[in-house]
Design a protein around this motif. Structure first.
Motif, PDB file in Angstrom:
ATOM      1  N   SER A   1       1.137  -1.366   0.170  1.00 55.83           N
ATOM      2  CA  SER A   1       0.376  -0.039  -0.600  1.00 55.83           C
ATOM      3  C   SER A   1       0.860   1.067   0.066  1.00 55.83           C
ATOM      4  CB  SER A   1      -0.776   0.108   0.840  1.00 55.83           C
ATOM      5  OG  SER A   1      -2.072  -0.677   1.217  1.00 55.83           O
TER       6      SER A   1
ATOM      7  N   LYS B   1      -3.172   4.521  -1.836  1.00 57.73           N
ATOM      8  CA  LYS B   1      -3.200   3.668  -3.598  1.00 57.73           C
ATOM      9  C   LYS B   1      -3.086   2.030  -2.425  1.00 57.73           C
ATOM     10  CE  LYS B   1      -2.330   1.794  -7.839  1.00 57.73           C
ATOM     11  NZ  LYS B   1      -3.857   1.204  -8.071  1.00 57.73           N
ATOM     12  N   THR B   2      -4.308   1.416  -2.374  1.00 57.10           N
ATOM     13  CA  THR B   2      -4.176   0.077  -1.505  1.00 57.10           C
ATOM     14  C   THR B   2      -3.397  -1.015  -2.323  1.00 57.10           C
ATOM     15  OG1 THR B   2      -6.520   0.626  -1.073  1.00 57.10           O
ATOM     16  CG2 THR B   2      -5.740  -1.896  -0.993  1.00 57.10           C
TER      17      THR B   2
ATOM     18  N   GLY C   1      -5.390  -5.306  -4.266  1.00 58.58           N
ATOM     19  CA  GLY C   1      -4.594  -4.010  -5.285  1.00 58.58           C
ATOM     20  C   GLY C   1      -3.741  -4.256  -6.109  1.00 58.58           C
TER      21      GLY C   1
ATOM     22  N   ASP D   1      -9.735   2.028  -3.472  1.00 60.35           N
ATOM     23  CA  ASP D   1      -8.466   2.849  -3.177  1.00 60.35           C
ATOM     24  C   ASP D   1      -9.584   3.901  -1.922  1.00 60.35           C
ATOM     25  OD1 ASP D   1      -6.061   2.264  -3.526  1.00 60.35           O
ATOM     26  OD2 ASP D   1      -6.788   3.088  -6.273  1.00 60.35           O
TER      27      ASP D   1
ATOM     28  N   ARG E   1     -11.474   4.821  -8.385  1.00 59.17           N
ATOM     29  CA  ARG E   1     -10.724   4.383  -7.556  1.00 59.17           C
ATOM     30  C   ARG E   1     -11.380   3.082  -6.787  1.00 59.17           C
ATOM     31  NH1 ARG E   1      -6.035   6.315  -6.132  1.00 59.17           N
ATOM     32  NH2 ARG E   1      -6.748   6.707  -4.032  1.00 59.17           N
ATOM     33  N   SER E   2     -12.386   2.528  -7.419  1.00 54.45           N
ATOM     34  CA  SER E   2     -12.913   0.863  -7.591  1.00 54.45           C
ATOM     35  C   SER E   2     -13.073   0.558  -8.974  1.00 54.45           C
ATOM     36  CB  SER E   2     -13.633   0.984  -6.066  1.00 54.45           C
ATOM     37  OG  SER E   2     -15.237   1.847  -6.956  1.00 54.45           O
TER      38      SER E   2
END
Length: 153
Positions: A37, A60-61, A66, A73, A106-107
């Motif tokens: 991460s 950021k995951t 990820g 995220d 973001r996802s």
């Protein structure tokens, strides 16, 4: 089905937001067998206002999710924008408040990170707002940066 795919490709092509360039990153959580991460710093130039550059930092995951693009995220992001060259002030009046200048997923679905621009006419300042939203959630986290429009010599 083919018409639907073509329709969505055309819609995606109409999205005229800036493209970012990764500047650097720092690890925040170490993962032994998968990506870490991290916090990523990216830069982009305002597509409508030549002479303005923005830097965004965002979480950021990492992990397996990820790595394969299934992680959502975090919503945290920060922005700093600066005048890096002359700004054509004749075009400022044509800008619309709330124009999206940068957008990123973001996802897998629903969550986006957006940068929108506003113009404070009274103070002659451009304002950039970064926020992360979800279609089913409210109260997004946000950050702003201002760019006073100055003569460039």
């Amino acid at each position: 089905m083919k018409k639907i795919v073509v329709f969505f490709l055309v819609l995606m092509g109409l999205n005229v937001t800036a493209h970012s360039e990764e500047i650097g990153e720092v690890t925040t959580v170490f993962k032994l067998l998968s990506p870490n991460s991290k916090i990523v710093i990216e830069a982009f130039d305002d597509p409508d206002v030549a002479g303005v550059t923005c830097h965004v930092s965002k979480a950021k995951t990492g992990g397996i999710k990820g790595a394969v693009g299934l992680a959502e995220d975090p919503s945290e992001a920060s922005i700093a924008c600066r005048q890096m060259g002359p700004i054509d002030t004749s075009k400022i009046a044509e800008l619309k408040n709330g124009d999206v200048v940068f957008k990123e997923n973001r996802s897998l679905i629903f969550k986006t990170l957006q940068v929108v621009r506003f113009f404070d006419k009274k103070r002659n300042v451009l304002i950039y707002l970064v926020y992360s939203d979800k279609l089913i959630d409210g109260s997004p986290k946000n950050s702003i940066s201002t760019v006073p429009i100055m003569k460039w010599n």
